[in-house]
Design a protein around this motif. Structure first.
Motif, PDB file in Angstrom:
ATOM      1  N   ASN A   9       0.808  -1.223   0.000  1.00  0.00           N
ATOM      2  CA  ASN A   9       0.000   0.000   0.000  1.00  0.00           C
ATOM      3  C   ASN A   9       0.839   1.270   0.000  1.00  0.00           C
ATOM      4  O   ASN A   9       0.300   2.371   0.015  1.00  0.00           O
ATOM      5  N   TYR A  11       3.354   4.361  -1.174  1.00  0.00           N
ATOM      6  CA  TYR A  11       3.342   5.294  -2.323  1.00  0.00           C
ATOM      7  C   TYR A  11       4.130   4.719  -3.507  1.00  0.00           C
ATOM      8  O   TYR A  11       3.618   4.622  -4.624  1.00  0.00           O
ATOM      9  N   GLN A 202       0.344  10.376  -6.841  1.00  0.00           N
ATOM     10  CA  GLN A 202      -0.061   9.124  -6.198  1.00  0.00           C
ATOM     11  C   GLN A 202      -0.580   8.195  -7.304  1.00  0.00           C
ATOM     12  O   GLN A 202      -1.097   8.653  -8.323  1.00  0.00           O
ATOM     13  N   ASN A 207      -5.961   8.631  -3.421  1.00  0.00           N
ATOM     14  CA  ASN A 207      -4.957   8.584  -2.343  1.00  0.00           C
ATOM     15  C   ASN A 207      -4.494   9.970  -1.904  1.00  0.00           C
ATOM     16  O   ASN A 207      -3.688  10.076  -0.993  1.00  0.00           O
TER      17      ASN A 207
END
Ligand code: NDP
Length: 341
Positions: A9, A11, A202, A207
């Protein structure tokens, strides 16, 4: 081919996964810390080729055992990206150093235990922080290359001042130590990637929150300044766009020439004033609202600091890196869109 990626998860990891899943090239198994995070990532990628598993605490030396017991025989490539980046703690050893170091060791130990002869390639996401500390970085006349190491000590790291750079330095050392001690018992080749400041959008517009991941937050913070806000004229570094960095992670295992290398993935140097200059030049809607600093002064600062010579990495990767203004523009476009500006 199946690729395992830790910290799915994150970046940077999300961009790597995007490229891995493109054209159904790879099957991906990703680890995250909780079911919630697995659900969120699963819904964003919506891919039958992505499997998510929960690894709650990478500080435990057997953290990845269950995952490798279950999937080890399918996994050909391991990308270890998870490591503390943003944290608020007083216990740097427990919350920053140990997850970084033990996380790295536990991935490697799990491979050795469950699939020593089938994993072909391991890529560790280290950091430029393991290459140079701010003392070397800001020292005129110093030349930094892929052979340079941050001289940070354990004491400096646990005191907090150098917690992050210490965590990345000691974790990378642990990876090379493991490799040197076990190269006869495992089949895989290892490549280490040492990224500099990573900018760029992102992987998914959703996000974009109020706060972004640590490196993009550097840019985001300037969007919340006023023309009176001072711009630190000393701060400078090197940058890489996250999409190029993701490509470098794929190249690290796809290209046999990169085995055994330490890669400083950096496009060019920049100063923090340069960020402010791009914001003011490229976004008319921000003009008069955000910090200005001393336009154009950034170039001078770069002459006062060390020289980064990552020509070896650039040659090995052969990627035409995205320029600074494009990386900043794309980051800010996405933020402003999310805010409806
Ligand atoms: P993110 O903060 O977005 O991602 C960090 C990832 O590591 C998340 O998946 C996070 O999980 C996981 N993680 C953090 N702490 C722990 C922990 N204690 N236990 C288990 N998992 C943990 O940052 P980036 O994507 O930028 O960073 C990814 C990697 O790249 C890191 O190794 C970082 O050091 C390295 N790097 C990043 C640079 C940058 O400028 N962005 C520059 C150089 C290196 P969770 O979301 O659950 O916290």
């Amino acid at each position: 081919k199946t690729v395992f990626i830790s910290g799915a998860n994150g970046y940077i990891a999300q961009h790597i996964i995007k490229q891995l899943l493109k054209d159904n090239k790879y099957r991906v198994i990703g680890s995250v810390r909780s079911e919630d995070k697995a659900d969120r990532i699963g819904q964003q990628f919506k891919s039958p080729n992505l499997t998510l598993e929960v690894v709650p605490d990478i500080s435990k030396l057997n953290a990845f055992d269950n995952l490798f017991q279950k999937h080890g025989k399918d996994i050909k490539v391991v990308l270890h990206t998870s490591s503390p980046v943003s944290y608020s703690t007083d216990d740097y050893e427990k919350d920053v150093l140990l997850p970084a170091i033990n996380g790295t060791r536990s991935v490697l130990e799990a491979i050795k235990k469950y699939c020593p002869q089938t994993v072909e390639k391991v890529v560790i996401t280290s950091s430029y922080a393991a290459v140079a500390g701010s003392k070397q970085e800001y020292q005129r006349g110093t030349v930094i290359t892929e052979d340079t190491w941050n001289p940070v000590t354990w004491e400096e790291a646990i005191s907090g001042a150098e917690a992050y750079s210490g965590s990345k330095t000691f974790a990378e050392k642990a990876a090379w130590d493991f490799w040197n001690a076990n190269r006869d018992q495992v089949k895989f080749e290892m490549t280490v990637i040492n990224p500099v400041f990573v900018f760029g959008p992102q992987a998914f517009d959703q996000n974009v929150g109020k706060k972004l991941n640590a490196s993009c937050e550097i840019i985001n913070r300037y969007l919340n300044t006023t023309p009176e806000t001072e711009v630190d004229q000393k701060k400078a570094g090197s940058f890489i766009d996250v999409r190029d960095l993701a490509r470098a992670h794929l190249a690290a295992f796809e290209n046999a020439e990169l085995a055994g290398q330490r890669l400083i993935v950096a496009a060019a140097r920049f100063s923090f004033q340069d960020i402010v200059d791009v914001l003011n030049e490229d976004f008319p809607q921000l003009k008069g609202k955000i910090a200005i600093g001393k336009p154009g002064a950034g170039k001078r600062r770069l002459k006062e600091i060390s020289v980064l010579d990552n020509s070896k990495t650039k040659k090995l990767l052969g990627i035409d890196f995205m320029p600074f203004s494009k990386s900043i523009d794309d980051t800010v476009d996405q933020i402003l869109k999310a805010r409806g500006q």
